[in-house]
Design a protein around this motif. Structure first.
Motif, PDB file in Angstrom:
ATOM      1  N   UNK A   1       4.624 -63.138  15.585  1.00 29.16           N
ATOM      2  CA  UNK A   1       5.763 -64.618  15.294  1.00 29.16           C
ATOM      3  C   UNK A   1       5.353 -64.935  16.616  1.00 29.16           C
ATOM      4  N   UNK A   2       6.469 -64.067  17.081  1.00 27.67           N
ATOM      5  CA  UNK A   2       7.318 -65.162  18.170  1.00 27.67           C
ATOM      6  C   UNK A   2       6.229 -64.602  19.814  1.00 27.67           C
ATOM      7  N   UNK A   3       5.172 -64.660  19.958  1.00 26.36           N
ATOM      8  CA  UNK A   3       4.111 -65.145  20.900  1.00 26.36           C
ATOM      9  C   UNK A   3       4.374 -66.516  20.560  1.00 26.36           C
ATOM     10  N   UNK A   4       3.608 -66.730  19.105  1.00 22.56           N
ATOM     11  CA  UNK A   4       2.771 -68.026  18.388  1.00 22.56           C
ATOM     12  C   UNK A   4       3.411 -68.895  18.786  1.00 22.56           C
ATOM     13  N   UNK A   5       4.618 -68.221  17.728  1.00 21.92           N
ATOM     14  CA  UNK A   5       6.018 -70.262  17.669  1.00 21.92           C
ATOM     15  C   UNK A   5       6.838 -69.998  18.538  1.00 21.92           C
ATOM     16  N   UNK A   6       7.554 -68.993  19.378  1.00 17.17           N
ATOM     17  CA  UNK A   6       8.440 -68.800  20.459  1.00 17.17           C
ATOM     18  C   UNK A   6       7.696 -69.257  21.917  1.00 17.17           C
ATOM     19  N   UNK A   7       7.873 -68.398  22.391  1.00 12.84           N
ATOM     20  CA  UNK A   7       7.400 -67.787  23.763  1.00 12.84           C
ATOM     21  C   UNK A   7       6.109 -67.171  24.048  1.00 12.84           C
ATOM     22  N   UNK A   8       4.933 -67.595  24.134  1.00 16.51           N
ATOM     23  CA  UNK A   8       3.676 -66.984  24.684  1.00 16.51           C
ATOM     24  C   UNK A   8       3.782 -65.966  25.912  1.00 16.51           C
ATOM     25  N   UNK A   9       4.685 -65.904  26.671  1.00 12.48           N
ATOM     26  CA  UNK A   9       4.924 -65.146  27.373  1.00 12.48           C
ATOM     27  C   UNK A   9       5.330 -63.311  27.569  1.00 12.48           C
ATOM     28  N   UNK A  10       6.101 -63.524  26.025  1.00 12.71           N
ATOM     29  CA  UNK A  10       7.440 -62.638  25.911  1.00 12.71           C
ATOM     30  C   UNK A  10       6.237 -61.401  25.362  1.00 12.71           C
ATOM     31  N   UNK A  11       6.785 -60.199  26.174  1.00  9.51           N
ATOM     32  CA  UNK A  11       6.491 -59.020  26.152  1.00  9.51           C
ATOM     33  C   UNK A  11       6.789 -57.508  24.696  1.00  9.51           C
ATOM     34  N   UNK A  12       6.536 -57.177  24.219  1.00  6.24           N
ATOM     35  CA  UNK A  12       6.756 -56.725  22.734  1.00  6.24           C
ATOM     36  C   UNK A  12       7.658 -55.851  23.070  1.00  6.24           C
ATOM     37  N   UNK A  13       7.895 -54.733  24.585  1.00  7.70           N
ATOM     38  CA  UNK A  13       9.296 -54.702  24.166  1.00  7.70           C
ATOM     39  C   UNK A  13      10.552 -55.631  24.539  1.00  7.70           C
ATOM     40  N   UNK A  14      10.154 -56.307  24.778  1.00  4.94           N
ATOM     41  CA  UNK A  14      11.419 -58.069  24.730  1.00  4.94           C
ATOM     42  C   UNK A  14      11.612 -58.602  22.947  1.00  4.94           C
ATOM     43  N   UNK A  15      10.820 -58.174  22.693  1.00  2.09           N
ATOM     44  CA  UNK A  15      10.568 -58.087  20.969  1.00  2.09           C
ATOM     45  C   UNK A  15      11.348 -57.450  20.946  1.00  2.09           C
ATOM     46  N   UNK A  16      11.395 -56.182  20.925  1.00  2.12           N
ATOM     47  CA  UNK A  16      11.461 -54.662  20.343  1.00  2.12           C
ATOM     48  C   UNK A  16      13.602 -55.011  20.555  1.00  2.12           C
TER      49      UNK A  16
END
Length: 452
Positions: free
Chosen positions: A356-371
């Motif tokens: 969700x974050x990658x699609x709607x907020x930040x395409x460069x976000x990492x999984x560790x960032x989201x965690x």
């Protein structure tokens, strides 16, 4: 439980008790009184002092009495006495014989034989003697002491011999929610925003539509075209909140349905459209957008095939209430609605917070960032907040990601505190819920800058 007791009222006493609420002719599961076919005959019966069977009352612990058999008779009495009802010219035996009080030349009272034709007359036009005969007629009642379940039981028992239709029979198996159903049936939407006729309403159609709507919205996996089965299931398994959700939805529809759309909400399909609107609410669009979709449906979308089927003809191969037909109709309408709003089924599928974050907020976000954002959530929002639910996590975490990306995270805690006080619900379609929160957050930031 005490044995039933008999009590006799004069007609004026009985109707006074009804008028003042000591006797209610609106027991939650009572069908709408069908007084019109019997009112003229009852007028003759009362005025000739003929026999009328006892009215059955149920008395609750509070002392409140409710009519469980005799609702139509009670409604007819009320219309004759207080409703300015004009007796039809077709009434049988319309000429009433009575003793008229006169005075002779000496002022002494004498009684003379008289007749009065009640055709096309109201109570106020009756001679005084017949008015007194009506008011003093002896209304016999039998009173049972019981609770709401007992009231429903007595309704079933005493009405078994009457010609209750399928809708009315269905309703008496729903005593737990009958009061709420009555409230919903009396809403403005069903009075002025639908094409359901008065005749259908008198025959219990609204109660059926409301019950079927809740069943279709929340318990479709248990759908059954048999009305009694639906009512019995809802009485045992539905929740008050489900009926309140329907009530809230209908209240919203009242504000957007105009005269050109009323015919959509018919006795046949209203429960389908109310179920569709419940799904629409979860998408988070303005209610006026649903009205736009309805107009497009009327103007041509109804002629568009979905999987080789048309909404208006899908029930030609089976009963309108067959589960397969109901499911097919909803599938057609949902597909047409998604197309209208440029949505895809995949848009509504559950996504992980990372997706969700990658699609709607930040395409460069990492999984560790989201965690990391997920771990921060407890710093910004309490665990027991109504919006802090598993299915709402993608948009909540999306807001944290948005704030950090734009270096506004220091304002996030105060904003979340404000937002959770003002919002106890959320949009299930997570993209629209995120956009709603983002708009509120951006507005909050602009106000802070103006103050600074």
């Amino acid at each position: 439980m005490s044995r039933p007791r008999k009590q006799t009222y004069t007609m004026s006493q009985y109707l006074e008790n009804v008028n003042e609420g000591y006797i209610s002719n609106n027991a939650d599961t009572q069908r709408n009184p069908a007084w019109k076919p019997i009112v003229d005959g009852l007028a003759v019966t009362v005025l000739t002092d003929d026999y009328i069977p006892s009215i059955i009352l149920a008395e609750e612990e509070s002392g409140q009495k409710k009519v469980v058999d005799g609702g139509s008779r009670t409604a007819a009495f009320m219309m004759l006495r207080y409703g300015n009802y004009k007796i039809k010219s077709s009434v049988e035996n319309p000429v009433i014989k009575y003793k008229a009080m006169k005075k002779d030349r000496n002022g002494s009272v004498i009684w003379e034989d008289a007749e009065f034709d009640i055709r096309n007359k109201t109570f106020e036009q009756f001679p005084k003697e017949l008015q007194k005969a009506f008011n003093e007629y002896q209304v016999e009642t039998v009173i049972h002491e019981c609770d709401s379940d007992g009231i429903a039981m007595y309704l079933r028992r005493y009405n078994i011999h009457t010609s209750m239709n399928a809708n009315q029979k269905m309703f008496i198996y729903l005593p737990k929610f009958a009061g709420k159903v009555r409230d919903i049936a009396n809403m403005e939407f069903f009075i002025n925003k639908s094409s359901i006729s008065d005749s259908e309403k008198e025959k219990g159609m609204l109660e059926r539509i409301i019950s079927e709507s809740v069943m279709c919205m929340f318990h479709m996996n248990k759908w059954n075209k048999n009305g009694k089965t639906i009512s019995t299931y809802l009485n045992d398994n539905a929740t008050y909140e489900e009926f309140e959700r329907l009530e809230s939805n209908i209240s919203r529809l009242e504000n957007v349905i105009t005269d050109d759309l009323k015919d959509i909400f018919s006795s046949k399909d209203s429960f389908i459209w109310l179920t569709l609107f419940n799904h629409f609410v979860d998408l988070g669009f303005k209610d006026s957008e649903f009205a736009k979709f309805l107009r497009e449906f009327k103007d041509g979308l109804r002629n568009k095939q979905i999987d080789g089927k048309l909404f208006d003809t899908v029930d030609e191969t089976g009963s309108t209430k067959d589960k397969s037909v109901v499911t097919a109709k909803l599938h057609i309408l949902k597909t047409l609605m998604y197309d209208f709003f440029n949505l895809k089924e995949s848009d509504l599928e559950e996504k992980t917070s990372f997706e969700f974050v990658k699609e709607n907020v930040d395409c460069d976000v990492s999984e560790s960032d989201v965690e990391s954002y997920k771990e921060m959530l407890d710093l910004y929002i309490k665990v027991d907040e109504p919006i802090n639910k598993e299915e709402n996590l993608p948009s909540l975490i999306g807001m944290i990601a948005y704030a950090f990306k734009n270096e506004t995270d220091v304002e996030l805690e105060d904003w979340f505190n404000k937002f959770t006080k003002e919002n106890k619900t959320y949009i299930k379609y997570q993209k629209n819920n995120f956009l709603h929160m983002k708009k509120d957050f951006d507005c909050y930031l602009r106000k802070l800058k103006r103050v600074a």
